[in-house]
Scaffold this active site. Structure first.
Site, PDB file in Angstrom:
ATOM      1  N   LYS A 118       0.830  -1.233   0.072  1.00 33.18           N
ATOM      2  CA  LYS A 118      -0.192   0.138  -0.138  1.00 33.18           C
ATOM      3  C   LYS A 118       0.944   1.303   0.009  1.00 33.18           C
ATOM      4  O   LYS A 118       0.714   2.210  -0.618  1.00 33.18           O
ATOM      5  CB  LYS A 118      -1.019  -0.097   1.039  1.00 33.18           C
ATOM      6  CG  LYS A 118      -2.026  -1.251   0.821  1.00 33.18           C
ATOM      7  CD  LYS A 118      -2.966  -1.478   2.287  1.00 33.18           C
ATOM      8  CE  LYS A 118      -3.718  -2.304   2.144  1.00 33.18           C
ATOM      9  NZ  LYS A 118      -4.662  -2.704   3.117  1.00 33.18           N
ATOM     10  N   GLN A 171      -5.085  -1.708   9.163  1.00 32.20           N
ATOM     11  CA  GLN A 171      -4.575  -2.942   8.721  1.00 32.20           C
ATOM     12  C   GLN A 171      -5.464  -3.811   9.668  1.00 32.20           C
ATOM     13  O   GLN A 171      -5.192  -4.004  10.982  1.00 32.20           O
ATOM     14  CB  GLN A 171      -3.082  -3.283   8.407  1.00 32.20           C
ATOM     15  CG  GLN A 171      -2.820  -4.544   7.616  1.00 32.20           C
ATOM     16  CD  GLN A 171      -3.473  -4.336   6.179  1.00 32.20           C
ATOM     17  OE1 GLN A 171      -3.546  -3.611   5.460  1.00 32.20           O
ATOM     18  NE2 GLN A 171      -3.755  -5.759   5.678  1.00 32.20           N
ATOM     19  N   ASP A 197     -11.050   2.514   3.331  1.00 37.79           N
ATOM     20  CA  ASP A 197     -11.336   1.122   3.257  1.00 37.79           C
ATOM     21  C   ASP A 197     -12.828   0.708   3.132  1.00 37.79           C
ATOM     22  O   ASP A 197     -13.245  -0.192   2.596  1.00 37.79           O
ATOM     23  CB  ASP A 197     -10.891   0.274   4.693  1.00 37.79           C
ATOM     24  CG  ASP A 197      -9.668  -0.336   4.613  1.00 37.79           C
ATOM     25  OD1 ASP A 197      -9.457  -0.881   3.443  1.00 37.79           O
ATOM     26  OD2 ASP A 197      -8.901  -0.426   5.434  1.00 37.79           O
TER      27      ASP A 197
HETATM   28  N1  GUN Z   1      -6.930  -7.101   5.859  1.00 36.52           N
HETATM   29  C1  GUN Z   1      -7.255  -7.843   4.718  1.00 36.52           C
HETATM   30  N2  GUN Z   1      -7.469  -7.254   3.869  1.00 36.52           N
HETATM   31  C2  GUN Z   1      -7.938  -5.803   4.260  1.00 36.52           C
HETATM   32  C3  GUN Z   1      -8.323  -4.609   3.553  1.00 36.52           C
HETATM   33  O1  GUN Z   1      -8.983  -4.550   2.721  1.00 36.52           O
HETATM   34  N3  GUN Z   1      -8.252  -3.485   4.532  1.00 36.52           N
HETATM   35  C4  GUN Z   1      -7.770  -3.733   5.851  1.00 36.52           C
HETATM   36  N4  GUN Z   1      -7.693  -2.413   6.315  1.00 36.52           N
HETATM   37  N5  GUN Z   1      -7.048  -4.503   6.340  1.00 36.52           N
HETATM   38  C5  GUN Z   1      -7.224  -5.882   5.366  1.00 36.52           C
END
Ligand code: GUN
Length: 281
Positions: free
Chosen positions: A52, A96, A119
Site C-alpha cells: 500500500k 490494517q 477502506d
Molecule cells: N486485511 C485484509 N484485507 C484488508 C483490507 O482490505 N483492508 C484492511 N484495512 N485490512 C485488510
C-alpha cells in the site's frame, strides 16, 4: 478459448490515471495523505502494508506509517485514530486487519471518521452503499466491478452468483452488482446444492477461502469467473479458490491468481485516497 482478465495490467492502468489526477490536484495545492496503521507483527499484514505504501509512492500520494507494537492497547489505538481524524493534513486513515485479539475491531472501525474511511468499512459507508448513496466502497468489490467493466463484461440483466458473505467482500459485492442491475444470488456454507446454484451464473464471483474448491462442475459453459481467494500451497506456489486449470477451459473470461483480483484492491484503495482529499476539502 477463454480470455484471462489481467488484473495487473488493469490495476496499472488505473494507477496511471490516478497519478495524473494527483498531479492535477497538486497544481491546485491539494495533497492527499494516507495514514496507515499496523498493530503487531503479522508477516502477511506487513507485506500488504508495504504494498500500500509503495502504491502511494507510485501515484504521488503522501503516506504516514504508524507501526505499533503487539501490546498496544485499544485505548492507545483509539487515541491515535482520534488525532488523525482531527488532523486536516490527513485525508485517509487505514487500520490494517486483523488486529491483535485484545483489541475490538468493531470499535476501531467505528472510530475512523467516515469521511477518512478509505477502506469503506465504517457502518455509515456500508449503509450508504446499501441505499445507493455516495460514500467509500470496500476496495476488493469495487476493484472487481472495474475488472468486469474494463474487460467489457456486460453486467446488467446477468445472473451473478457470489460465493461468500463476508462484510469485506461478499456483502458489498452483492450490493455493487445489484447497483449494476445484475440478478444477484449470495451462497454460503449453509447453501444447499451449491453446484446447482453456481451453475446458473453468467458471472461467478468466488470468495470462500478454500484452495481450488471450485472445479468445472460448478461452472456454466461460457461463464465469467472471478477468483478472490489467495492461498500459498506447499512448495510456495500461489492458488485461488478456483481450480484454474480445471475451470478455465469452460469460461469465457477468468481471473488468474496471482495477478487477478489482488492488484485491484490496492488500485481501488488509491482511488479512495484521491477521493478522500476531495471529500475532506
Ligand atoms: N486485511 C485484509 N484485507 C484488508 C483490507 O482490505 N483492508 C484492511 N484495512 N485490512 C485488510
Amino acid at each position: 478459448m477463454y480470455e484471462i482478465i489481467d488484473g495487473k495490467a488493469i490495476s496499472t492502468e488505473i494507477k496511471e490515471e490516478l497519478k495524473v489526477k494527483v498531479a492535477e490536484l497538486a497544481e491546485q495545492g491539494i495533497h492527499p495523505c494516507l495514514a496507515v496503521i499496523l498493530v503487531g507483527n503479522d508477516p502477511a499484514s506487513g507485506v500488504y502494508v508495504n504494498n500500500k505504501k509503495k502504491a502511494c509512492e507510485f501515484i504521488g500520494v503522501k503516506s504516514l506509517s504508524y507501526e505499533l507494537p503487539e501490546e498496544t492497547t485499544e485505548a492507545e489505538l483509539l487515541d491515535l485514530i482520534r488525532k488523525l481524524n482531527e488532523d486536516d493534513s490527513v485525508s485517509g486513515i487505514l487500520v490494517q486487519l486483523p488486529l491483535p485479539k485484545h483489541i475490538n475491531e468493531d470499535a476501531v472501525l467505528l472510530a475512523i471518521s467516515p469521511k477518512k474511511d478509505v477502506d469503506g468499512f465504517h457502518p455509515e459507508n456500508v449503509g450508504a452503499l446499501c441505499i445507493g448513496r455516495s460514500g467509500f466502497v470496500s476496495c476488493t468489490p469495487a476493484g472487481i466491478i472495474q475488472l468486469l467493466k474494463r474487460s467489457n463484461v456486460e453486467i446488467a440483466g446477468k445472473e451473478c452468483v457470489i460465493i461468500g458473505r463476508s462484510n469485506i467482500v461478499g456483502k458489498p459485492m452483492s450490493l455493487l452488482m445489484l447497483r449494476e442491475n445484475a440478478t444477484v444470488t449470495i451462497c454460503h456454507s449453509k447453501t444447499k446444492d451449491l453446484k446447482e446454484v453456481t451453475k446458473r451464473a453468467d458471472i461467478l464471483i468466488v470468495a470462500i477461502g478454500k484452495p481450488k474448491m471450485i472445479t468445472a462442475e460448478y461452472v456454466k459453459e461460457g461463464a465469467v469467473v472471478i477468483d478472490v481467494g489467495i492461498h500459498r500451497l506447499e512448495g510456495k506456489k500461489l492458488c485461488g479458490d478456483v481450480d484454474f486449470d480445471d475451470v478455465a477451459p469452460h469460461c469465457s473470461k477468468i481471473t488468474p491468481v496471482p495477478g487477478g483480483v489482488g492488484p485491484m484492491t490496492i488500485a481501488m484503495l488509491m482511488n479512495n485516497c484521491v477521493d478522500s482529499v476531495i471529500l475532506n476539502g
